[in-house]
Design an enzyme around this catalytic site. Structure first.
Site: not given
Ligand SMILES: *Cc1c(COP(=O)(O)O)cnc(C)c1O
Length: 372
Positions: A34, A253
Protein backbone atom coordinates in the site's frame (compact mmCIF):
# COMPACT_ATOMS: atom_id res chain seq x y z
CA UNK A 1 19.82 17.84 -11.18
CA UNK A 2 18.24 16.56 -7.98
CA UNK A 3 19.34 17.66 -4.52
CA UNK A 4 19.07 14.20 -3.08
CA UNK A 5 19.37 10.61 -4.16
CA UNK A 6 17.16 7.77 -2.99
CA UNK A 7 18.74 4.39 -3.61
CA UNK A 8 16.46 1.37 -3.42
CA UNK A 9 18.22 -1.95 -3.01
CA UNK A 10 16.04 -4.66 -4.54
CA UNK A 11 18.34 -7.48 -3.48
CA UNK A 12 17.90 -6.39 0.13
CA UNK A 13 14.13 -6.26 -0.43
CA UNK A 14 14.11 -9.77 -1.86
CA UNK A 15 16.31 -11.07 0.91
CA UNK A 16 13.98 -9.51 3.50
CA UNK A 17 11.00 -11.18 1.81
CA UNK A 18 12.74 -14.56 2.02
CA UNK A 19 13.74 -14.07 5.65
CA UNK A 20 10.21 -13.12 6.64
CA UNK A 21 8.90 -16.15 4.74
CA UNK A 22 11.41 -18.42 6.50
CA UNK A 23 10.33 -17.02 9.85
CA UNK A 24 6.81 -18.34 9.19
CA UNK A 25 7.49 -21.56 7.30
CA UNK A 26 4.02 -23.08 7.73
CA UNK A 27 2.25 -20.05 6.25
CA UNK A 28 2.30 -18.35 2.87
CA UNK A 29 3.82 -14.87 2.84
CA UNK A 30 2.02 -11.99 1.16
CA UNK A 31 3.50 -8.51 0.67
CA UNK A 32 1.80 -5.30 1.77
CA UNK A 33 2.51 -2.71 -0.93
CA UNK A 34 0.00 0.00 0.00
CA UNK A 35 0.96 3.67 -0.32
CA UNK A 36 3.12 2.95 -3.37
CA UNK A 37 5.06 0.24 -1.52
CA UNK A 38 5.59 2.48 1.52
CA UNK A 39 6.88 5.22 -0.74
CA UNK A 40 9.52 3.08 -2.51
CA UNK A 41 7.50 2.67 -5.72
CA UNK A 42 5.35 -0.31 -6.72
CA UNK A 43 6.85 -0.20 -10.21
CA UNK A 44 10.17 -1.51 -8.87
CA UNK A 45 9.02 -3.27 -5.69
CA UNK A 46 6.28 -5.50 -7.14
CA UNK A 47 8.39 -7.07 -9.94
CA UNK A 48 11.21 -7.72 -7.46
CA UNK A 49 8.83 -9.42 -5.03
CA UNK A 50 7.25 -11.49 -7.79
CA UNK A 51 10.65 -12.82 -8.73
CA UNK A 52 11.34 -13.58 -5.06
CA UNK A 53 8.28 -15.84 -5.16
CA UNK A 54 5.55 -13.62 -3.75
CA UNK A 55 2.14 -14.20 -5.35
CA UNK A 56 -0.21 -12.29 -3.02
CA UNK A 57 -0.33 -8.54 -2.45
CA UNK A 58 -2.28 -6.24 -0.17
CA UNK A 59 -2.97 -2.59 -0.96
CA UNK A 60 -5.21 -0.05 0.75
CA UNK A 61 -6.91 1.62 -2.19
CA UNK A 62 -8.55 0.51 -5.41
CA UNK A 63 -6.32 2.66 -7.60
CA UNK A 64 -3.27 1.14 -5.91
CA UNK A 65 -4.64 -2.29 -6.75
CA UNK A 66 -5.01 -1.36 -10.41
CA UNK A 67 -1.37 -0.25 -10.49
CA UNK A 68 -0.28 -3.58 -8.98
CA UNK A 69 -2.50 -5.52 -11.38
CA UNK A 70 -0.74 -3.89 -14.33
CA UNK A 71 2.58 -5.19 -12.97
CA UNK A 72 1.37 -8.57 -11.75
CA UNK A 73 -1.22 -10.07 -14.10
CA UNK A 74 -1.47 -13.38 -12.22
CA UNK A 75 -1.16 -12.32 -8.59
CA UNK A 76 -3.87 -12.31 -5.93
CA UNK A 77 -4.50 -8.71 -4.91
CA UNK A 78 -6.48 -7.82 -1.79
CA UNK A 79 -7.80 -4.28 -1.26
CA UNK A 80 -7.82 -3.54 2.47
CA UNK A 81 -10.06 -0.48 2.47
CA UNK A 82 -12.92 -2.38 0.86
CA UNK A 83 -15.33 -1.38 -1.84
CA UNK A 84 -15.71 2.41 -1.36
CA UNK A 85 -19.39 2.70 -2.15
CA UNK A 86 -21.64 1.18 -4.78
CA UNK A 87 -19.93 2.06 -8.00
CA UNK A 88 -16.62 0.21 -7.90
CA UNK A 89 -17.74 -3.44 -7.78
CA UNK A 90 -17.47 -3.89 -11.54
CA UNK A 91 -13.92 -2.51 -11.54
CA UNK A 92 -12.96 -5.07 -8.89
CA UNK A 93 -14.43 -7.86 -11.03
CA UNK A 94 -12.83 -6.74 -14.26
CA UNK A 95 -9.36 -6.45 -12.73
CA UNK A 96 -9.91 -9.63 -10.66
CA UNK A 97 -9.25 -7.83 -7.40
CA UNK A 98 -10.40 -9.19 -4.07
CA UNK A 99 -12.07 -6.64 -1.81
CA UNK A 100 -11.58 -6.95 1.92
CA UNK A 101 -15.15 -6.49 3.17
CA UNK A 102 -15.15 -4.39 6.32
CA UNK A 103 -18.78 -3.42 6.83
CA UNK A 104 -22.28 -4.84 6.47
CA UNK A 105 -22.68 -2.41 3.63
CA UNK A 106 -19.62 -3.78 1.79
CA UNK A 107 -21.12 -7.26 2.23
CA UNK A 108 -24.51 -6.22 0.84
CA UNK A 109 -22.99 -4.54 -2.22
CA UNK A 110 -20.71 -7.49 -3.00
CA UNK A 111 -23.50 -10.06 -2.51
CA UNK A 112 -25.80 -8.10 -4.82
CA UNK A 113 -23.11 -7.76 -7.45
CA UNK A 114 -22.48 -11.51 -7.36
CA UNK A 115 -26.19 -12.27 -7.59
CA UNK A 116 -26.54 -10.01 -10.62
CA UNK A 117 -23.65 -11.80 -12.32
CA UNK A 118 -24.94 -15.24 -11.43
CA UNK A 119 -22.09 -16.37 -9.18
CA UNK A 120 -20.76 -15.54 -5.71
CA UNK A 121 -17.65 -13.36 -5.97
CA UNK A 122 -14.37 -13.90 -4.10
CA UNK A 123 -13.77 -11.66 -1.10
CA UNK A 124 -11.95 -11.44 2.22
CA UNK A 125 -13.62 -10.58 5.53
CA UNK A 126 -11.92 -8.24 7.95
CA UNK A 127 -12.93 -8.66 11.57
CA UNK A 128 -11.90 -6.23 14.27
CA UNK A 129 -10.61 -8.18 17.26
CA UNK A 130 -9.59 -5.30 19.50
CA UNK A 131 -8.40 -2.23 17.67
CA UNK A 132 -11.60 -0.42 16.72
CA UNK A 133 -10.22 0.38 13.34
CA UNK A 134 -11.73 -1.20 10.22
CA UNK A 135 -13.68 -4.43 10.25
CA UNK A 136 -16.85 -6.13 11.41
CA UNK A 137 -17.12 -7.19 14.98
CA UNK A 138 -16.97 -10.85 15.91
CA UNK A 139 -20.73 -11.25 16.42
CA UNK A 140 -21.51 -9.77 13.01
CA UNK A 141 -18.97 -12.04 11.38
CA UNK A 142 -20.24 -15.20 13.10
CA UNK A 143 -23.81 -14.31 12.07
CA UNK A 144 -22.60 -13.76 8.52
CA UNK A 145 -20.87 -17.16 8.54
CA UNK A 146 -24.18 -18.85 9.47
CA UNK A 147 -26.14 -16.94 6.89
CA UNK A 148 -23.60 -17.50 4.14
CA UNK A 149 -23.52 -21.24 4.86
CA UNK A 150 -27.18 -21.22 3.74
CA UNK A 151 -27.19 -18.62 0.98
CA UNK A 152 -23.66 -19.08 -0.41
CA UNK A 153 -23.94 -15.51 -1.62
CA UNK A 154 -20.25 -14.79 -0.97
CA UNK A 155 -17.14 -16.74 -1.88
CA UNK A 156 -15.10 -15.96 1.23
CA UNK A 157 -11.48 -16.88 0.47
CA UNK A 158 -9.80 -15.26 3.48
CA UNK A 159 -10.68 -14.12 6.99
CA UNK A 160 -8.32 -11.63 8.56
CA UNK A 161 -7.77 -9.34 11.50
CA UNK A 162 -5.05 -6.88 12.48
CA UNK A 163 -2.99 -6.74 15.68
CA UNK A 164 -2.85 -3.51 17.66
CA UNK A 165 0.25 -4.35 19.73
CA UNK A 166 2.30 -6.74 17.60
CA UNK A 167 5.41 -4.64 18.20
CA UNK A 168 4.99 -5.15 21.97
CA UNK A 169 5.44 -8.92 22.31
CA UNK A 170 4.69 -8.94 26.05
CA UNK A 171 1.44 -7.04 25.69
CA UNK A 172 -1.54 -9.17 26.82
CA UNK A 173 -3.65 -7.66 24.03
CA UNK A 174 -1.91 -9.95 21.50
CA UNK A 175 -3.17 -13.14 23.16
CA UNK A 176 -6.59 -11.55 23.58
CA UNK A 177 -6.81 -10.79 19.87
CA UNK A 178 -5.52 -14.25 18.93
CA UNK A 179 -8.26 -15.80 21.09
CA UNK A 180 -10.99 -13.74 19.43
CA UNK A 181 -9.56 -14.62 16.05
CA UNK A 182 -9.66 -18.35 16.89
CA UNK A 183 -13.43 -18.01 17.46
CA UNK A 184 -13.71 -16.40 14.07
CA UNK A 185 -11.77 -19.18 12.38
CA UNK A 186 -14.08 -21.75 13.99
CA UNK A 187 -16.97 -19.98 12.28
CA UNK A 188 -15.23 -20.24 8.88
CA UNK A 189 -13.74 -23.75 8.79
CA UNK A 190 -11.39 -24.40 5.90
CA UNK A 191 -11.06 -20.73 4.96
CA UNK A 192 -7.57 -19.19 4.77
CA UNK A 193 -6.80 -17.02 7.79
CA UNK A 194 -4.37 -14.12 8.31
CA UNK A 195 -3.45 -12.17 11.43
CA UNK A 196 0.25 -11.23 11.42
CA UNK A 197 1.88 -8.08 10.06
CA UNK A 198 5.70 -7.86 10.20
CA UNK A 199 6.06 -7.84 13.97
CA UNK A 200 3.18 -10.32 14.31
CA UNK A 201 5.42 -12.89 12.59
CA UNK A 202 7.81 -12.72 15.55
CA UNK A 203 5.02 -13.50 18.02
CA UNK A 204 5.32 -17.16 17.03
CA UNK A 205 3.60 -19.84 15.07
CA UNK A 206 0.24 -19.37 16.76
CA UNK A 207 0.03 -16.08 14.88
CA UNK A 208 1.15 -17.30 11.46
CA UNK A 209 -1.98 -19.24 10.37
CA UNK A 210 -2.32 -19.56 6.57
CA UNK A 211 -0.98 -16.21 5.41
CA UNK A 212 1.23 -13.48 6.88
CA UNK A 213 1.06 -9.84 5.74
CA UNK A 214 4.41 -8.10 6.26
CA UNK A 215 4.92 -4.55 5.01
CA UNK A 216 7.55 -2.50 6.85
CA UNK A 217 9.90 -5.46 7.37
CA UNK A 218 10.23 -5.93 3.61
CA UNK A 219 11.47 -2.38 3.33
CA UNK A 220 13.97 -2.79 6.17
CA UNK A 221 12.11 -0.22 8.24
CA UNK A 222 12.12 -2.03 11.59
CA UNK A 223 14.68 -3.63 13.81
CA UNK A 224 13.35 -6.97 15.02
CA UNK A 225 14.89 -9.12 17.74
CA UNK A 226 16.23 -12.35 16.27
CA UNK A 227 15.49 -11.56 12.62
CA UNK A 228 18.10 -9.70 10.60
CA UNK A 229 16.52 -7.51 7.93
CA UNK A 230 18.59 -5.40 5.59
CA UNK A 231 18.12 -1.69 5.01
CA UNK A 232 16.56 -1.21 1.58
CA UNK A 233 16.61 2.58 1.36
CA UNK A 234 19.61 4.89 1.36
CA UNK A 235 18.96 8.62 1.19
CA UNK A 236 21.77 11.08 0.55
CA UNK A 237 21.69 14.79 -0.28
CA UNK A 238 24.15 17.29 -1.64
CA UNK A 239 26.10 19.93 0.26
CA UNK A 240 25.40 23.16 -1.64
CA UNK A 241 27.48 25.50 0.50
CA UNK A 242 30.00 25.38 3.31
CA UNK A 243 30.17 28.42 5.53
CA UNK A 244 32.06 29.62 8.56
CA UNK A 245 30.20 31.39 11.33
CA UNK A 246 31.35 33.02 14.54
CA UNK A 247 30.20 32.26 18.07
CA UNK A 248 27.00 34.15 18.82
CA UNK A 249 25.68 34.15 15.26
CA UNK A 250 22.17 32.85 14.54
CA UNK A 251 21.28 29.85 12.37
CA UNK A 252 18.13 29.35 10.27
CA UNK A 253 14.56 30.60 10.74
CA UNK A 254 13.54 32.23 13.95
CA UNK A 255 17.18 32.95 14.77
CA UNK A 256 16.41 30.44 17.51
CA UNK A 257 19.81 28.78 17.38
CA UNK A 258 22.80 30.81 18.54
CA UNK A 259 26.21 29.31 17.92
CA UNK A 260 28.21 28.66 21.06
CA UNK A 261 31.49 28.37 19.18
CA UNK A 262 33.10 29.21 15.88
CA UNK A 263 31.35 26.76 13.52
CA UNK A 264 31.62 25.24 10.07
CA UNK A 265 28.18 24.74 8.59
CA UNK A 266 27.11 22.59 5.63
CA UNK A 267 23.94 23.74 3.89
CA UNK A 268 22.32 20.67 2.31
CA UNK A 269 19.70 20.41 -0.44
CA UNK A 270 16.97 18.60 1.47
CA UNK A 271 14.02 19.91 3.42
CA UNK A 272 10.52 19.19 4.57
CA UNK A 273 9.19 19.49 1.00
CA UNK A 274 11.16 16.28 0.38
CA UNK A 275 9.52 14.60 3.35
CA UNK A 276 12.56 15.20 5.54
CA UNK A 277 10.77 15.92 8.81
CA UNK A 278 10.82 19.47 10.11
CA UNK A 279 10.52 17.90 13.53
CA UNK A 280 14.08 16.56 13.14
CA UNK A 281 15.34 20.16 13.50
CA UNK A 282 18.44 20.27 15.64
CA UNK A 283 19.85 21.88 18.70
CA UNK A 284 18.66 25.24 19.91
CA UNK A 285 15.25 24.88 18.31
CA UNK A 286 12.20 25.43 20.49
CA UNK A 287 10.40 22.47 18.82
CA UNK A 288 12.41 20.01 20.85
CA UNK A 289 10.47 19.40 24.00
CA UNK A 290 9.66 15.68 23.93
CA UNK A 291 12.87 14.59 22.25
CA UNK A 292 15.64 17.05 23.08
CA UNK A 293 18.12 15.69 20.53
CA UNK A 294 17.51 16.41 16.87
CA UNK A 295 18.47 14.38 13.82
CA UNK A 296 21.89 13.65 12.33
CA UNK A 297 23.50 13.18 8.98
CA UNK A 298 26.57 11.04 8.31
CA UNK A 299 29.56 12.36 6.44
CA UNK A 300 33.07 10.95 5.95
CA UNK A 301 32.74 8.58 8.88
CA UNK A 302 31.17 11.03 11.35
CA UNK A 303 27.67 11.74 12.60
CA UNK A 304 26.97 15.45 12.14
CA UNK A 305 24.02 17.10 13.91
CA UNK A 306 21.29 19.16 12.30
CA UNK A 307 21.52 22.75 13.45
CA UNK A 308 18.53 25.07 13.63
CA UNK A 309 15.28 24.57 11.82
CA UNK A 310 14.86 22.27 8.84
CA UNK A 311 13.46 24.49 6.07
CA UNK A 312 11.46 23.65 2.96
CA UNK A 313 14.39 22.88 0.66
CA UNK A 314 17.48 23.21 2.84
CA UNK A 315 18.86 21.83 6.08
CA UNK A 316 21.99 22.93 7.93
CA UNK A 317 24.46 20.49 9.50
CA UNK A 318 27.25 21.24 11.94
CA UNK A 319 30.50 19.88 10.45
CA UNK A 320 32.84 21.81 12.77
CA UNK A 321 34.28 18.63 14.25
CA UNK A 322 35.42 17.24 10.89
CA UNK A 323 38.86 18.07 9.54
CA UNK A 324 38.52 21.16 7.35
CA UNK A 325 39.97 19.54 4.21
CA UNK A 326 37.66 16.52 4.51
CA UNK A 327 34.38 18.21 3.69
CA UNK A 328 33.72 19.77 0.30
CA UNK A 329 30.84 21.47 -1.41
CA UNK A 330 29.02 18.93 -3.60
CA UNK A 331 29.75 16.08 -1.18
CA UNK A 332 26.75 13.88 -0.48
CA UNK A 333 25.66 13.47 3.13
CA UNK A 334 23.83 10.33 4.27
CA UNK A 335 20.45 10.98 5.88
CA UNK A 336 19.04 7.44 5.95
CA UNK A 337 21.12 4.33 5.34
CA UNK A 338 23.63 1.98 6.92
CA UNK A 339 24.93 4.64 9.34
CA UNK A 340 21.75 6.57 10.07
CA UNK A 341 18.98 4.06 10.62
CA UNK A 342 15.49 5.03 9.62
CA UNK A 343 14.40 4.35 13.19
CA UNK A 344 16.91 6.85 14.55
CA UNK A 345 15.70 9.63 12.28
CA UNK A 346 12.12 8.70 13.20
CA UNK A 347 12.87 8.83 16.91
CA UNK A 348 14.58 12.19 16.60
CA UNK A 349 11.49 13.42 14.76
CA UNK A 350 8.91 12.06 17.20
CA UNK A 351 7.48 9.66 14.66
CA UNK A 352 7.92 6.15 13.24
CA UNK A 353 9.85 4.85 10.24
CA UNK A 354 6.57 4.09 8.45
CA UNK A 355 5.64 7.77 8.34
CA UNK A 356 9.06 8.90 7.13
CA UNK A 357 9.19 6.32 4.32
CA UNK A 358 5.68 6.97 3.06
CA UNK A 359 6.30 10.72 2.98
CA UNK A 360 9.64 10.74 1.21
CA UNK A 361 9.04 13.08 -1.66
CA UNK A 362 9.28 12.86 -5.39
CA UNK A 363 12.12 15.34 -5.90
CA UNK A 364 14.88 12.83 -5.33
CA UNK A 365 16.79 11.14 -8.06
CA UNK A 366 15.79 7.51 -7.65
CA UNK A 367 18.30 4.80 -8.32
CA UNK A 368 17.54 1.10 -8.16
CA UNK A 369 20.19 -1.43 -7.20
CA UNK A 370 19.82 -5.03 -8.28
CA UNK A 371 18.00 -6.50 -11.23
CA UNK A 372 14.43 -7.71 -10.97
C1 LIG B 1 -0.28 -1.91 6.83
C2 LIG B 1 -0.88 -3.21 7.21
C3 LIG B 1 -0.10 -4.37 7.30
C4 LIG B 1 1.41 -4.34 7.23
O1 LIG B 1 1.92 -3.94 8.48
P1 LIG B 1 3.50 -3.80 8.78
O2 LIG B 1 3.54 -3.40 10.20
O3 LIG B 1 4.00 -2.75 7.86
O4 LIG B 1 4.11 -5.12 8.51
C5 LIG B 1 -0.73 -5.58 7.51
N1 LIG B 1 -2.09 -5.64 7.66
C6 LIG B 1 -2.87 -4.55 7.60
C7 LIG B 1 -4.34 -4.69 7.79
C8 LIG B 1 -2.29 -3.30 7.40
O5 LIG B 1 -3.08 -2.21 7.37
Amino acid sequence: MAGGELVINLEALQSNYRRLAEAAPTAATAAVVKADAYGLGVDVVVPALLSAGCDTFFVAMLHEALAVRALAPEARIFVLNGLFGNDTAQTFVEAQLIPVLNTARDVAVWEAHGRAGGEPLPCALHVDTGMNRLGMNLEQAVALARENALTRALNIVLVMSHLACADLPEHPHNAHQAKCFALLRDAFPGVEASLANTSGILLGQAYHLSLTRPGIGLYGGVVLPGLVLEPVVTLTARILQLRDAAAGEAVSYGAATRLRRYSRLAVVAIGYADGFPRASSGSGVPLRELQPIGGYGFLHGHAVPILGRVTMDLTIFDVTDLAADLVRENDMIELIGPNIRLGDLAEASGTIGYEILTRLGRRFHRRVLGAV
